[in-house]
Design a protein around this motif. Structure first.
Motif, PDB file in Angstrom:
ATOM      1  N   SER A  87      -8.989   6.542  -6.675  1.00  0.00           N
ATOM      2  CA  SER A  87      -7.679   5.960  -6.408  1.00  0.00           C
ATOM      3  C   SER A  87      -7.756   5.001  -5.226  1.00  0.00           C
ATOM      4  CB  SER A  87      -6.629   7.042  -6.221  1.00  0.00           C
ATOM      5  OG  SER A  87      -6.511   7.406  -4.889  1.00  0.00           O
ATOM      6  N   CYS A  88      -8.634   5.279  -4.268  1.00  0.00           N
ATOM      7  CA  CYS A  88      -8.841   4.356  -3.144  1.00  0.00           C
ATOM      8  C   CYS A  88      -9.343   3.016  -3.665  1.00  0.00           C
ATOM      9  CB  CYS A  88      -9.856   4.954  -2.167  1.00  0.00           C
ATOM     10  SG  CYS A  88     -10.591   3.770  -1.026  1.00  0.00           S
ATOM     11  N   MET A  89     -10.311   3.055  -4.578  1.00  0.00           N
ATOM     12  CA  MET A  89     -10.876   1.830  -5.125  1.00  0.00           C
ATOM     13  C   MET A  89      -9.796   1.013  -5.828  1.00  0.00           C
ATOM     14  SD  MET A  89     -11.959   0.693  -8.360  1.00  0.00           S
ATOM     15  CE  MET A  89     -12.524   2.018  -9.418  1.00  0.00           C
ATOM     16  N   ALA A 112      -6.347   1.330  -5.580  1.00  0.00           N
ATOM     17  CA  ALA A 112      -5.245   0.926  -4.700  1.00  0.00           C
ATOM     18  C   ALA A 112      -5.673  -0.205  -3.772  1.00  0.00           C
ATOM     19  CB  ALA A 112      -4.758   2.129  -3.887  1.00  0.00           C
ATOM     20  N   PHE A 113      -6.939  -0.201  -3.372  1.00  0.00           N
ATOM     21  CA  PHE A 113      -7.445  -1.258  -2.492  1.00  0.00           C
ATOM     22  C   PHE A 113      -7.428  -2.609  -3.219  1.00  0.00           C
ATOM     23  CE2 PHE A 113     -11.362  -2.956  -0.030  1.00  0.00           C
ATOM     24  CZ  PHE A 113     -10.555  -3.519   0.941  1.00  0.00           C
ATOM     25  N   ILE A 114      -7.849  -2.648  -4.472  1.00  0.00           N
ATOM     26  CA  ILE A 114      -7.793  -3.948  -5.151  1.00  0.00           C
ATOM     27  C   ILE A 114      -6.343  -4.348  -5.437  1.00  0.00           C
ATOM     28  CG2 ILE A 114     -10.124  -4.297  -6.100  1.00  0.00           C
ATOM     29  CD1 ILE A 114      -9.284  -3.173  -8.689  1.00  0.00           C
ATOM     30  N   HIS A 151     -16.761   1.172  -4.864  1.00  0.00           N
ATOM     31  CA  HIS A 151     -15.896  -0.009  -4.924  1.00  0.00           C
ATOM     32  C   HIS A 151     -16.453  -0.938  -5.995  1.00  0.00           C
ATOM     33  CE1 HIS A 151     -13.097   0.772  -1.777  1.00  0.00           C
ATOM     34  NE2 HIS A 151     -14.018   0.919  -0.864  1.00  0.00           N
ATOM     35  N   SER A 173      -3.741  -3.797  -3.359  1.00  0.00           N
ATOM     36  CA  SER A 173      -3.238  -4.407  -2.116  1.00  0.00           C
ATOM     37  C   SER A 173      -3.859  -5.776  -1.901  1.00  0.00           C
ATOM     38  CB  SER A 173      -3.572  -3.578  -0.877  1.00  0.00           C
ATOM     39  OG  SER A 173      -3.351  -2.257  -1.072  1.00  0.00           O
ATOM     40  N   SER A 175       0.804  -1.222   0.000  1.00  0.00           N
ATOM     41  CA  SER A 175       0.000   0.000   0.000  1.00  0.00           C
ATOM     42  C   SER A 175       0.840   1.277   0.000  1.00  0.00           C
ATOM     43  CB  SER A 175      -0.959  -0.002   1.189  1.00  0.00           C
ATOM     44  OG  SER A 175      -0.228  -0.057   2.381  1.00  0.00           O
ATOM     45  N   THR A 209      -5.471   5.944   0.731  1.00  0.00           N
ATOM     46  CA  THR A 209      -6.215   4.762   0.300  1.00  0.00           C
ATOM     47  C   THR A 209      -7.104   4.234   1.415  1.00  0.00           C
ATOM     48  OG1 THR A 209      -4.378   4.123  -1.114  1.00  0.00           O
ATOM     49  CG2 THR A 209      -6.001   2.436  -0.627  1.00  0.00           C
ATOM     50  N   THR A 243     -15.670   5.591   0.226  1.00  0.00           N
ATOM     51  CA  THR A 243     -15.849   5.051  -1.120  1.00  0.00           C
ATOM     52  C   THR A 243     -16.932   3.973  -1.129  1.00  0.00           C
ATOM     53  OG1 THR A 243     -13.504   5.464  -1.507  1.00  0.00           O
ATOM     54  CG2 THR A 243     -14.612   4.069  -3.102  1.00  0.00           C
ATOM     55  N   ALA A 271      -0.717   5.448   1.353  1.00  0.00           N
ATOM     56  CA  ALA A 271      -1.372   4.411   2.163  1.00  0.00           C
ATOM     57  C   ALA A 271      -2.494   5.021   2.988  1.00  0.00           C
ATOM     58  CB  ALA A 271      -0.348   3.729   3.058  1.00  0.00           C
TER      59      ALA A 271
END
Lengths: 435, 170
Positions: A284-286, A288-290, B69, A292, A57, B56, B63, B53
């Motif tokens: 970007s959260c969506m 970066a989460f996949i 998601h 990780s 991450s 995210t 999100t 980090a």
């Protein structure tokens, strides 16, 4: 059952059940990874998953991702999309096929800014379809060129999907960006030539209302919001190519440029700024989460020895490089029925990438190849993401759109054959760069 | 203020934190570029990584409730609303379970970093538990958000991540 086989079956069944029932992709990836660890690896799943999530991450290469997304969010709110049609149309008016080329060039510009082909397709289509209809363009060419063009633009840097691939495959993002330029331009040329040829050979069907001519100064005035965006993209590519800036640094300069542009055309407000930032944070959260989560599955799959077993199996049945690529192409096309581009890449990476390396295929070349194939999958019947988007915009039937997109799908497949036979199309520019 | 209102505020706060850390990546990178021009070396890439980090993981719950998601939507057109409700509950339950598992283990991981006094490899030598702690907070909020959606579904209401036009009642 042999443990490698057992772990593979467990992983595939779990992923299938979880994904098909609608569980979020990232959640399903962690769950499958944890299950493989729990049953087939002699380590504590909790500990290794925690350290894998952490390691994946905060990678520095990935910091370019949110920045380029933010740049795109600012640009798309600064009147770029509203001016895309008006800015391009005067220049393309006299080409054979006329304003149909707006779809191709417009998608090329939009894709450099937006992250996914679905967004590109929707943004360009929303503007160009009403305008093209008004001028009486052939419906099937209008829709086909849009569906097709929505896809290839992802090769043109700065491309979000390339950053994701670079991080997954541990390839230099800068080199991937540069590698995408020639194939991207090649596809634009292929599409535009096809439209021109079609227009020249279909006299009657191709007739459409032509806009009145415009002076050069007037043309420039119409595209005054578009030209700075083009300059910005060119500057970003040039600074990365010249080794002046890393992708992260180029993205930062890109953000400053985008903010400056928005300030200049008076679209910059506090609300717009926050809106673009929050929206970028979510996208970007969506992603970066996949990424990780995929790392968890990747490590689990590695522990269970699946990639080595698969690579051995591929060697054992004597599958040639071309045979392997063919099988992977079919696989990507199938997954493309239900998933969007970046998700396909992330989901398949843990198994596919070790196989590619074992087969001696250049990971840089494979990145470009995979992006084109995955984009093909978005316009392949019976279900493709871009087809569904165009259906909702035009109200046409899915088969009608598919038929319209078919020649353009053919061109994409032709491009895949071309880069397979002549890998230099991909590797030429990056090779120049390292010297 | 009801619990639901407090939660909504918290998700939004997390969204703003995520946005703040995203902007910080740009600020830190810009600082690095400027300092290089002035021949004054400043290495911020490690801090940028920590901001990534934090951005995210703080963004996770926000999100989720915004419905951004990605998931496969095979059953979007399913006619039976009752079956769809059950599927949504299953998804939220799995989500809560996985998020809780991740929260717990990343928390243990961060605690170990704290106990052993791990420092970041760069010049800044940041205690590692601080950036790792942002993961724990973000994952914890995600767990809460999944449970919140599950409770809403059980009470016969819509989860926040589905758009308003979706019908889950017969």
């Amino acid at each position: 059952m042999d443990p490698v086989m057992g772990a593979s079956v467990l992983m595939i069944v779990l992923l299938f059940v979880l994904l098909a029932s609608g569980v979020w992709i990232a959640v399903a990836l962690v769950a499958a990874g944890a299950a493989v660890f729990f049953f087939y690896a002699p380590v504590d799943p909790g500990q290794i998953i925690a350290s894998t999530i952490w390691d994946a991450s905060w990678s520095w290469a990935l910091t370019a991702l949110p920045l380029f997304i933010w740049m795109g969010e600012i640009l798309s709110r600064s009147g770029l999309s509203a001016n895309l049609f008006g800015g391009l149309a005067p220049w393309l008016r006299r080409w054979p096929g006329g304003l149909l080329h707006v779809n191709v060039i417009g998608c090329g510009v939009m894709a450099a800014v937006a992250g996914s082909s679905a967004v590109t397709c929707a943004t360009v289509g929303r503007m160009s379809i009403p305008e093209l209809r008004k001028r009486g363009y052939n419906q099937s060419m209008m829709v086909g060129s849009l569906a097709g063009a929505g896809t290839f633009g992802l090769l043109i840097p700065p491309s979000i999907i390339m950053i994701v691939y670079g991080v997954l495959a541990q390839q230099s993002v800068a080199r991937l960006f540069i590698a995408g330029i020639l194939p991207g331009l090649m596809l634009i040329a292929l599409y535009s030539s096809y439209i021109a040829l079609w227009a020249l050979t279909h006299g009657k069907e191709a007739v459409a209302q032509v806009d009145p001519p415009m002076s050069f100064v007037e043309k420039l005035r119409r595209s005054r919001d578009l030209l700075p965006v083009l300059l910005l993209i060119v500057a970003i590519i040039a600074s990365i190519y010249g080794g002046l800036a890393t992708p992260t640094e180029a993205a930062t300069i890109g953000i400053l440029g985008a903010l400056g542009l928005a300030l200049w055309n008076r679209s910059l407000t506090w609300a717009m700024f926050m809106d673009s930032l929050l929206s970028a944070a979510r996208i970007s959260c969506m992603i970066a989460f996949i990424i990780s989560s995929a790392a968890c599955l990747s490590v689990a799959v590695g522990f269970a020895d699946i990639p080595r077993a698969l690579a051995n199996w591929v060697q054992g049945i004597g599958l040639s490089t071309y045979g392997l690529l063919f099988v992977l192409t079919i696989l990507f096309l199938l997954v493309g029925c239900v998933l969007e581009g970046i998700s396909i890449l992330v989901l398949s990476s843990s198994v596919v990438l070790p196989m590619i390396v074992a087969a001696g295929i250049d990971p840089l070349w494979f990145g470009i190849y995979a992006v084109i194939v995955i984009e093909c999958a978005q316009i392949t019947p019976p279900v493709g993401f871009n087809l569904i988007i165009i259906k909702s915009m035009t109200g046409m039937g899915i088969w009608q759109i598919t038929r319209a997109a078919l020649p353009f799908l053919g061109l994409l497949l032709f491009a895949i054959v071309l880069i397979t036979v002549f890998p230099e199309i991909v590797t030429f520019l990056p090779d120049l760069m390292s010297n | 203020m009801t619990i639901a209102r407090v939660l909504d505020r918290l998700y939004l706060l997390c969204g703003y934190l995520s946005a703040f850390f995203l902007a910080m990546i740009a600020v830190l990178t810009l600082a690095q570029i400027i300092c290089r021009q002035l021949a004054f070396p400043l290495e911020t890439s490690e801090l940028s990584g920590f901001c990534l980090a934090a951005s995210t993981f703080f963004g996770l719950s926000h999100t989720l409730v915004k419905g951004e998601h990605v998931r496969v939507s095979l059953f979007e057109g399913l006619s039976s609303a009752a079956l769809r409700r059950t599927l949504e509950m299953w998804c939220c339950a799995i989500g809560a379970l996985v998020a809780a598992f991740a929260t717990y283990n990343v928390a243990l991981f961060a605690r170990d970093s704290h106990t052993f006094g791990d420092l970041s490899p760069g010049l800044m030598a940041v205690p590692m538990w601080i950036p790792q702690g942002t993961l724990v907070l973000g994952l914890g909020m995600l767990t809460i958000a999944f449970l919140h959606q599950l409770v809403r579904l059980m009470a016969g209401r819509m989860p926040q991540y589905l758009d308003k036009t979706t019908v889950l009642e017969d």
